[in-house]
Design a protein around this motif. Structure first.
Motif, PDB file in Angstrom:
ATOM      1  N   LEU A   1      -9.549   1.356   7.685  1.00 33.45           N
ATOM      2  CA  LEU A   1      -8.357   0.707   7.164  1.00 33.45           C
ATOM      3  C   LEU A   1      -7.209   1.016   8.117  1.00 33.45           C
ATOM      4  O   LEU A   1      -7.027   2.165   8.525  1.00 33.45           O
TER       5      LEU A   1
ATOM      6  N   ARG B   1      -3.604  -6.771  -1.702  1.00 37.34           N
ATOM      7  CA  ARG B   1      -2.804  -5.918  -2.577  1.00 37.34           C
ATOM      8  C   ARG B   1      -3.219  -6.038  -4.041  1.00 37.34           C
ATOM      9  O   ARG B   1      -2.419  -5.805  -4.948  1.00 37.34           O
TER      10      ARG B   1
ATOM     11  N   PHE C   1      -4.783  -3.971  -5.962  1.00 35.11           N
ATOM     12  CA  PHE C   1      -5.228  -2.586  -6.020  1.00 35.11           C
ATOM     13  C   PHE C   1      -5.960  -2.255  -7.318  1.00 35.11           C
ATOM     14  O   PHE C   1      -6.876  -1.434  -7.331  1.00 35.11           O
TER      15      PHE C   1
ATOM     16  N   LEU D   1      -7.834  -4.791  -1.061  1.00 33.64           N
ATOM     17  CA  LEU D   1      -6.710  -3.986  -0.583  1.00 33.64           C
ATOM     18  C   LEU D   1      -5.785  -4.819   0.295  1.00 33.64           C
ATOM     19  O   LEU D   1      -4.557  -4.724   0.193  1.00 33.64           O
TER      20      LEU D   1
ATOM     21  N   ILE E   1      -2.220  -4.004   5.094  1.00 31.37           N
ATOM     22  CA  ILE E   1      -3.515  -3.328   5.216  1.00 31.37           C
ATOM     23  C   ILE E   1      -4.526  -4.296   5.815  1.00 31.37           C
ATOM     24  O   ILE E   1      -4.610  -5.458   5.402  1.00 31.37           O
TER      25      ILE E   1
ATOM     26  N   TYR F   1      -1.882   3.349  -2.602  1.00 32.27           N
ATOM     27  CA  TYR F   1      -2.014   2.263  -1.635  1.00 32.27           C
ATOM     28  C   TYR F   1      -0.746   1.421  -1.512  1.00 32.27           C
ATOM     29  O   TYR F   1      -0.585   0.682  -0.535  1.00 32.27           O
TER      30      TYR F   1
ATOM     31  N   ALA G   1      -9.498  -3.395  -6.884  1.00 36.98           N
ATOM     32  CA  ALA G   1     -10.183  -2.499  -5.943  1.00 36.98           C
ATOM     33  C   ALA G   1     -10.542  -1.189  -6.640  1.00 36.98           C
ATOM     34  O   ALA G   1     -11.623  -0.628  -6.406  1.00 36.98           O
ATOM     35  N   TYR G   2      -9.676  -0.719  -7.493  1.00 39.49           N
ATOM     36  CA  TYR G   2      -9.914   0.528  -8.230  1.00 39.49           C
ATOM     37  C   TYR G   2     -11.175   0.425  -9.085  1.00 39.49           C
ATOM     38  O   TYR G   2     -11.978   1.369  -9.152  1.00 39.49           O
TER      39      TYR G   2
ATOM     40  N   SER H   1      -8.804  -4.316   7.160  1.00 35.10           N
ATOM     41  CA  SER H   1     -10.046  -3.554   6.999  1.00 35.10           C
ATOM     42  C   SER H   1     -11.116  -4.030   7.969  1.00 35.10           C
ATOM     43  O   SER H   1     -11.159  -5.207   8.339  1.00 35.10           O
TER      44      SER H   1
END
Length: 207
Positions: free
Chosen positions: A162, A104, A106, A101, A137, A131, A109-110, A139
């Protein structure tokens, strides 16, 4: 008769004299029962300055154990070899999720979610859009909980935070638990099923 008239006039004057005092007391009593918002509005209309607003907290300054932060768990992490099928292995998946994340990535990450991402409750396009509203972002991952088994599967809860900035300019701070699941080492299970995947999450905005 004259004396009676003088007495009546005095009583009337006394009534007029005390009326402003009674009215003032009634208004004071009524204001005590007003909602706070109405009293604030009255103060502003009377020239009193409004109470100063508390400035928003910068999420980057929140430390573990503070409101809006992860639990302050000072227990040392296991520095030995991590079993990818154990609870620490589940924690590594959440670390990877947060790192993707931050970068970026995404779509990648999905796919850490179960059922090729569909366990997130979104399509890949919806997940990316959700997102993409964040400008940056960061974490933080907490210590994984103990693993628990049920119906041929194993579950582990991992704290996740986050935080960062929205593209609209404001800060955001999400904190909650990510639950990971993998199929136990049972005959017929595939290697993919025996890996940790994100099963659910209750991340929510925190002050």
């Amino acid at each position: 008769m004259g004396g009676k008239d003088r007495f009546s006039g005095s009583a009337e004057e006394a009534t007029v004299r005390y009326r402003p005092i009674i009215l003032a007391m009634a208004l004071a009593a009524a204001s005590c029962g007003k909602p706070a918002s109405e009293n604030i509005a009255d103060n502003i209309s009377n020239g009193a300055p409004p109470a100063a607003e508390t400035p928003p907290i910068d999420p980057a300054t929140i430390r573990p154990g503070e409101p809006g932060g992860l639990p302050d768990d000072r227990t040392p992490l296991n520095e030995g070899r991590i079993d990818p099928k154990g609870a620490e292995g589940a924690g590594q998946v959440v670390q990877l999720f947060g790192g993707l994340l931050e970068q970026r990535k995404f779509g990648e990450a999905y796919r850490l979610w179960s059922d090729d991402g569909r366990a997130s409750g979104m399509s890949e396009a919806q997940f990316i859009a959700a997102y993409d509203k964040y400008a940056d972002i960061h974490s933080e991952v907490g210590r994984p909980g103990d693993s628990e088994g049920a119906a041929g599967s194993i579950y582990v809860d991992v704290p996740l935070r986050l935080y960062g900035k929205l593209k609209s300019g404001g800060p955001f701070n999400l904190i909650g638990t990510v639950t990971l699941r993998r199929v136990n080492d049972v005959p017929g299970s595939t290697e993919e099923q025996r890996r940790w995947h994100i099963y659910k999450s209750d991340l929510a905005a925190k002050p």
